[in-house]
Design a protein around this motif. Structure first.
Motif, short mmCIF file in Angstrom:
data_model
loop_
_atom_site.label_atom_id
_atom_site.label_comp_id
_atom_site.label_asym_id
_atom_site.label_seq_id
_atom_site.Cartn_x
_atom_site.Cartn_y
_atom_site.Cartn_z
N ASN A 155 2.23 -20.95 -22.60
CA ASN A 155 3.61 -21.19 -23.05
C ASN A 155 4.63 -20.40 -22.24
O ASN A 155 5.56 -19.81 -22.80
CB ASN A 155 3.76 -20.85 -24.54
CG ASN A 155 3.05 -21.83 -25.42
OD1 ASN A 155 3.15 -23.04 -25.22
ND2 ASN A 155 2.30 -21.34 -26.39
N ALA A 214 9.95 -22.65 -31.90
CA ALA A 214 10.19 -21.73 -30.78
C ALA A 214 8.85 -21.25 -30.23
O ALA A 214 7.84 -21.27 -30.92
CB ALA A 214 11.03 -20.54 -31.24
N HIS A 215 8.86 -20.82 -28.98
CA HIS A 215 7.67 -20.18 -28.43
C HIS A 215 8.06 -18.84 -27.82
O HIS A 215 9.21 -18.63 -27.41
CB HIS A 215 6.93 -21.06 -27.42
CG HIS A 215 7.68 -21.35 -26.16
ND1 HIS A 215 8.37 -22.51 -25.95
CD2 HIS A 215 7.83 -20.62 -25.02
CE1 HIS A 215 8.92 -22.51 -24.75
NE2 HIS A 215 8.61 -21.37 -24.17
N LYS A 241 7.55 -20.03 -19.11
CA LYS A 241 8.40 -20.60 -18.07
C LYS A 241 9.00 -19.39 -17.34
O LYS A 241 9.91 -18.73 -17.84
CB LYS A 241 9.51 -21.48 -18.62
CG LYS A 241 10.34 -22.09 -17.49
CD LYS A 241 11.48 -22.96 -17.98
CE LYS A 241 12.25 -23.53 -16.82
NZ LYS A 241 13.42 -24.32 -17.26
N HIS A 273 5.39 -23.05 -14.85
CA HIS A 273 5.27 -23.60 -16.21
C HIS A 273 3.80 -23.50 -16.62
O HIS A 273 2.92 -23.93 -15.88
CB HIS A 273 5.67 -25.09 -16.24
CG HIS A 273 7.14 -25.32 -16.19
ND1 HIS A 273 7.92 -25.38 -17.32
CD2 HIS A 273 7.97 -25.53 -15.15
CE1 HIS A 273 9.18 -25.62 -16.97
NE2 HIS A 273 9.24 -25.71 -15.65
N GLU A 305 3.50 -19.86 -30.62
CA GLU A 305 4.54 -20.77 -31.10
C GLU A 305 4.78 -20.50 -32.58
O GLU A 305 3.84 -20.23 -33.33
CB GLU A 305 4.06 -22.21 -30.90
CG GLU A 305 5.07 -23.28 -31.23
CD GLU A 305 4.51 -24.66 -30.94
OE1 GLU A 305 3.93 -25.26 -31.85
OE2 GLU A 305 4.63 -25.11 -29.78
N ARG A 328 21.02 -24.90 -30.12
CA ARG A 328 19.86 -24.05 -29.89
C ARG A 328 20.30 -22.64 -29.46
O ARG A 328 21.17 -22.50 -28.59
CB ARG A 328 18.96 -24.63 -28.80
CG ARG A 328 17.98 -25.66 -29.31
CD ARG A 328 16.97 -26.04 -28.26
NE ARG A 328 17.58 -26.70 -27.11
CZ ARG A 328 16.95 -26.97 -25.98
NH1 ARG A 328 15.69 -26.60 -25.82
NH2 ARG A 328 17.56 -27.57 -25.00
N ARG A 384 18.02 -18.28 -24.77
CA ARG A 384 16.78 -17.55 -24.48
C ARG A 384 17.02 -16.06 -24.72
O ARG A 384 18.02 -15.50 -24.26
CB ARG A 384 16.38 -17.80 -23.03
CG ARG A 384 15.15 -17.02 -22.55
CD ARG A 384 14.98 -17.17 -21.04
NE ARG A 384 14.70 -18.55 -20.70
CZ ARG A 384 13.50 -19.03 -20.40
NH1 ARG A 384 12.45 -18.20 -20.41
NH2 ARG A 384 13.32 -20.29 -20.09
N THR A 434 12.94 -24.41 -28.81
CA THR A 434 12.89 -25.76 -28.25
C THR A 434 13.51 -26.79 -29.20
O THR A 434 13.80 -27.91 -28.80
CB THR A 434 11.44 -26.17 -27.95
OG1 THR A 434 10.64 -25.97 -29.13
CG2 THR A 434 10.87 -25.30 -26.84
N ASP A 435 13.69 -26.42 -30.48
CA ASP A 435 14.36 -27.30 -31.45
C ASP A 435 15.01 -26.41 -32.50
O ASP A 435 14.44 -25.38 -32.89
CB ASP A 435 13.34 -28.24 -32.10
CG ASP A 435 14.02 -29.33 -32.94
OD1 ASP A 435 15.23 -29.57 -32.75
OD2 ASP A 435 13.33 -29.92 -33.80
#
Length: 547
Positions: free
Chosen positions: A291, A260-261, A293, A367, A164, A232, A235, A196-197
């Motif tokens: 982390n 972010a990750h 997905k 996940h 992260e 955002r 991806r 993510t933000d």
């Protein structure tokens, strides 16, 4: 001279929570003790990173570091998904920059061969600037050595499987005139970056504050995007095993910044369109990264359905608080998106029955959170061919649309034996056969007489045998028929998964046996010493009485 055995309660390891500090192996710079295990947990302010460097390193060498070793974790220890590296011998580990505000270091020595050990220093990273920080002479008397560590740095070289990153001071407003570069790579395979933000000063062309992404280790690599504002970024997946993230801010107006990750997971986003296939979690049967997905989409021709067979599964277990799969989990959805009907959600180590979709598409989503990785899963799927099966009191009637098996000749579809092959009639493969032919047999099921046979559909190509089998069943009294896919995954895949589980259980049992044997040996030695001491005391008392 031999190093001392580590006495109970020797001081090593602990929690290091100061903004900077140093630590070393027990007795450094003398030889470290035998049979020692120390864990240091470095915790700095949320939103910062840990910057770690080694000034001296000398451990017993082994090609696989199986004897004495030092491990560095990007987060809590003992989590293989966070392991940055295992080191031994005389080559010091490289400098590390953690992906978040926690780093763990584990040192272990066995009962043979001790060396001088190691000395290390750490520093909280955030903001900008560099300063020299030296290890105190009392810790390192014979080797004055300086470590160059950032006093208030951002960015860094990240080599973990996942991690992260955040802008300096996140979630508070980032500083003006910042420039941060995160170079991610070294784990092999393409990298995926997910924000993510995101809240960075906006502007035409993102000329003020911005985040820029490059498809390689430097800014000379192809440009993947430049982002600002509050939307955002999408991806991003690199084409190479390296990714550079550049963050710049100007002299005024800031924002919350970003979080972010990233992960290097190999085949983590895949689409399958073949009638039959296999898939597994990243790095299976080794521990999957944190982390993640991951999405696997299975898309078959219209009217097909998807049947999934679970060959092996070991994910992080259920939450002790809720009893649910709140941490790492695998979910299956009917259709091609996560808003489809949920077919199941699994975690832990379970033997699962096959599941079948209601449509021609099925989505699998894995996940994983930021800690506790496991072996993962192995899955096989088979497309269920659309067919209409009915029966009378004396016959089976089977119909399959030709367009569903367009590549097959009619003799590849047969009931019981190849002599009972399908005919092509009006756009369908059709089999009409009496119950007394085509290897059909009568059985009793639930106290009911049924007629059963096996439908074969041969998808083999060249030397690759691939024959799918369906059980067709009729209850003649009620004239009710049903069909079930009975042969799915490649038997070799199933046996491989079973052998893997058995081998791991055997390994665990062997480890337990070694521990028990070691404990038994220790107990025997202890009891023998006690008996010997008792005999000596008796002899001494008898001697005193005789005197």
């Amino acid at each position: 001279s031999h190093p001392p055995l580590c006495p109970p309660g020797i001081k090593c390891g602990g929690v290091l929570s100061a903004p900077s500090g140093n630590f070393s192996s027990p007795n450094f710079p003398g030889p470290y003790p035998y049979e020692t295990e120390c864990t240091w947990l470095i915790v700095v302010a949320e939103g910062s990173s840990v910057l770690l460097s080694f000034s001296h390193f000398e451990l017993e060498y082994h090609a696989a570091c199986a004897y004495d070793y030092l491990q560095v974790y990007n987060g809590a220890a003992r989590d293989q998904g966070n392991l940055l590296g295992t080191f031994c011998g005389h080559s010091p580990p490289p400098p590390f920059s953690s992906a978040w505000h926690v780093m763990a270091i584990v040192f272990r020595s066995d009962r043979h061969v001790a060396k001088r050990g190691f000395a290390a220093a750490y520093q909280k990273g955030s903001g900008k600037g560099w300063q020299w920080r030296s290890i105190h002479p009392s810790v390192l008397p014979h080797h004055p050595h300086h470590l160059c560590l950032p006093a208030d740095a951002c960015g860094g070289q990240l080599t973990g499987l996942s991690g992260e990153i955040t802008s300096p001071r996140y979630p508070e407003s980032y500083p003006n005139e910042a420039e941060c570069r995160w170079s991610i790579g070294g784990a092999g395979g393409p990298l995926t970056l997910v924000f993510t933000d995101f809240q960075v000063e906006g502007g035409q062309g993102c000329t003020f504050d911005y985040v820029a992404l490059f498809d390689g280790p430097t800014a000379a690599a192809p440009h993947l995007g430049r982002y600002c504002g509050s939307a955002r970024p999408p991806r991003t997946v690199s084409s190479a095993p390296h990714l550079l993230i550049l963050f710049k801010s100007d002299f005024n107006i800031g924002g919350r910044g970003f979080k972010a990750h990233f992960y290097s997971a190999g085949k983590c986003q895949e689409v399958f369109t073949t009638i039959k296939g296999n898939l597994s979690s990243p790095r299976y049967p080794n521990f999957y990264p944190n982390n993640l997905k991951c999405q696997w989409s299975i898309r078959l021709p219209l009217r097909y359905r998807v049947k999934v067979f679970f060959l092996d599964m070991e994910l992080e277990g259920r939450s002790s608080l809720t009893g649910g799969c709140d941490y790492d989990h695998l979910a299956a959805f009917d259709g091609g998106a996560e808003n489809g009907s949920l077919l199941g959600r699994w975690c832990g180590q379970e033997s699962l029955a096959p599941i079948t979709s209601r449509s021609n598409q099925l989505l699998l989503v894995l996940h994983t959170d930021r800690n506790t990785a496991k072996r993962g899963f192995s899955i096989a799927y088979v497309g269920v061919v659309p067919m209409n099966v009915s029966c009378t009191r004396t016959e089976f009637h089977i119909q399959i649309p030709v367009q569903s098996l367009a590549q097959l000749e009619r003799n590849r579809i047969y009931l019981g034996t190849p002599s009972c092959a399908a005919q092509v009639v009006g756009g369908h493969f059709k089999i009409h056969t009496r119950f007394d032919t085509c290897s059909t047999e009568s059985q009793k099921r639930n106290n009911t007489s049924v007629i059963v046979s096996t439908l074969y559909i041969d998808f083999s190509v060249g030397n690759q045998e691939d024959i799918h089998q369906y059980e067709v069943q009729c209850e003649p009294k009620r004239k009710e028929a049903s069909v079930t896919l009975i042969a799915g995954p490649d038997p070799s895949r199933v046996s491989q998964a079973e052998n893997l589980v058995v081998a791991q259980q055997r390994d665990r049992g062997a480890m337990d046996a070694r521990e028990i044997k070691s404990q038994d040996t220790s107990d025997i030695v202890f009891i023998s010493i006690c008996i010997l001491a008792g005999l000596l005391m008796v002899i001494a008392v008898v001697g005193l009485v005789l005197l």
